[in-house]
Design an enzyme around this catalytic site. Structure first.
Site, PDB file in Angstrom:
ATOM      1  N   HIS A 420      44.991  25.390  17.023  1.00  0.00           N
ATOM      2  CA  HIS A 420      46.312  26.032  16.613  1.00  0.00           C
ATOM      3  C   HIS A 420      46.590  26.751  17.409  1.00  0.00           C
ATOM      4  CE1 HIS A 420      49.249  25.793  14.136  1.00  0.00           C
ATOM      5  NE2 HIS A 420      48.804  25.388  12.913  1.00  0.00           N
ATOM      6  N   ASP A 424      51.742  24.633  18.056  1.00  0.00           N
ATOM      7  CA  ASP A 424      51.772  25.011  16.502  1.00  0.00           C
ATOM      8  C   ASP A 424      52.140  23.047  16.285  1.00  0.00           C
ATOM      9  OD1 ASP A 424      52.202  27.340  16.191  1.00  0.00           O
ATOM     10  OD2 ASP A 424      54.389  26.672  16.884  1.00  0.00           O
TER      11      ASP A 424
END
Length: 449
Positions: A420, A424
């Site tokens: 992450h 996104d």
């Protein structure tokens, strides 16, 4: 008077600092030729044979099978000189200077045997004098060593051994690998061409059974197995991935009916067979072109996201020695036929233990086909230090709404586990949706071909 030279565990490359002795190939008292493999070791990357750069009589070995040694530790000592062997043994007395794993002259080694008439002064000198430091010796002249421009380039030491054991001259072969590299398939094809060597070929392709870590069981029935070699390296990497990478997973079901039809049409047209994995890899590289954020890694020391412009595609392969991830170099420039051939080569090498450290390093993205285990989905651990992994479940008939009607279609679950920190959810979802669209409608790929 013979000179005693000490051969140390050489630098194995790829940042490897230690290796476990799997099997000694020589005994104390054996005559060895220059560049003859003397020991089989297992590193965190692969199992390889180590050739000795000196020719003479083995006077000592250091380390039992199952022992881990750091790079630079003594492996064995060799008595070099006319006094060390009979005049008819053919033992060579000058070193090749070659100490890299898998590198040798390609000349057939002298037959392993005990020295029957070793001079007494050799035994005395070995017992009383410390081993001399090995001095790099120049490579022998071509006419002496039986070569022209150096050793033939081969994919792994196992390929060199296969040729050597069957009396095959590697320099007479034309390698089918990149830059003329001789592959195992090239050697086997040459052996098949000689009917008299067929039986020998079948025997030579069998590898010794894998050496499993020593296990212990206490009185309570608790069994302990050391994490060594490949299994130990995998354990370290997975632990580091879980510790350092904040991963997330998204998944989607896709109708793979058209993809399977496309593959069937390709294979019906003749030529080399195309695997499902190769089609998925081609889709994957096309998706990485559109979403390059996922072909990257994170350098936390520099606090930078490192993005790669080339796709070195790893794929998970289960072996007797544990999970390995061979890497297809420059997968983004290979078509489905080339990808299929490379997957087949690396899978066979993984099965036989012939993968080299280079085959297992440098990946930028991993494709994990866990469907081969009969499961639909998974949330895999990212192959550190990469940023993402595409998972593929089994392709099975399921009820599916197709063109407004319920039908039985070939359905697959796709998952993307991603770091992450590099992107996104929108980017990850876009990547996975594009992959699913290509699976459902392979014609989508034509835009990028």
């Amino acid at each position: 008077m013979a000179q005693v030279l000490e051969f140390k565990l050489p630098d194995l490359g790829e940042g490897l600092t230690e290796a476990e002795i799997v099997r000694w190939l020589v005994e104390v008292g054996d005559v060895v030729a220059i560049d003859q493999p003397v020991v089989e070791v297992e590193t965190a990357k692969a199992m390889v044979e180590v050739p000795c750069p000196y020719g003479g009589v083995v006077t000592a070995r250091f380390g039992e099978e199952g022992t881990e040694l750091p790079v630079g530790s003594p492996l064995l000592t060799v008595a070099v000189g006319s006094a060390t062997a009979d005049t008819d043994t053919g033992a060579e007395t000058e070193g090749s200077g070659n100490v890299l794993v898998g590198y040798g002259t390609g000349a057939p080694p002298a037959r392993r045997r005990r020295v029957r008439r070793m001079a007494a002064d050799v035994v005395t000198s070995v017992a009383d004098a410390p081993a001399a430091a090995p001095a790099p010796a120049p490579a022998p002249a071509a006419e002496t060593r039986g070569r022209d421009d150096g050793p033939a380039p081969v994919i792994s030491p196992l390929v060199r051994r296969l040729a050597r054991e069957n009396g095959l001259e590697l320099r007479e072969l034309t390698g089918s690998g990149r830059d003329g590299l001789i592959l195992r398939a090239d050697v086997e094809q040459a052996l098949r061409a000689a009917a008299t060597l067929e039986a020998t070929t079948q025997e030579a392709t069998l590898l010794p059974p894998a050496t499993l870590p020593t296990t212990t069981t206490d009185i309570d029935g608790v069994t302990r197995t050391p994490l060594r070699g490949i299994r130990g390296a995998v354990a370290d990497k997975l632990s580091r991935s879980r510790r350092e990478i904040p991963d997330a997973t998204c998944w989607v079901d896709a109708d793979a009916t058209e993809l399977m039809r496309t593959r069937a049409a390709m294979n019906a047209a003749g030529g080399p067979k195309i695997s499902v994995l190769a089609l998925l890899a081609r889709i994957c590289t096309a998706a990485l072109t559109r979403f390059p954020e996922l072909n990257s890694s994170v350098d936390m020391d520099a606090r930078e996201v490192v993005r790669f412009d080339r796709v070195h595609l790893g794929f998970a392969a289960q072996t007797e020695r544990g999970l390995v991830v061979p890497v297809v170099r420059d997968a983004h420039v290979r078509n489905t036929e080339a990808l299929s051939a490379e997957f087949a080569r690396l899978t066979e090498a993984a099965r036989t233990g012939a993968l080299t450290p280079a085959d297992l390093s440098g990946g930028t993205f991993t494709l994990n086909n866990y469907g081969v285990f009969g499961v639909d989905g998974s949330t895999p651990i990212i192959n550190h230090p990469e940023a993402a992994m595409l998972g593929v479940g089994r392709i099975v008939p399921k009820p599916w709404v197709h063109e407004g009607e319920l039908a039985v279609r070939q359905v697959v679950q796709l998952s993307l586990t991603f770091d992450h920190r590099v992107c996104d959810g929108g980017t990850a979802g876009g990547f996975l949706r594009y992959v699913a669209d290509c699976v459902e409608q392979p014609a989508v790929l034509l835009r990028n071909l």
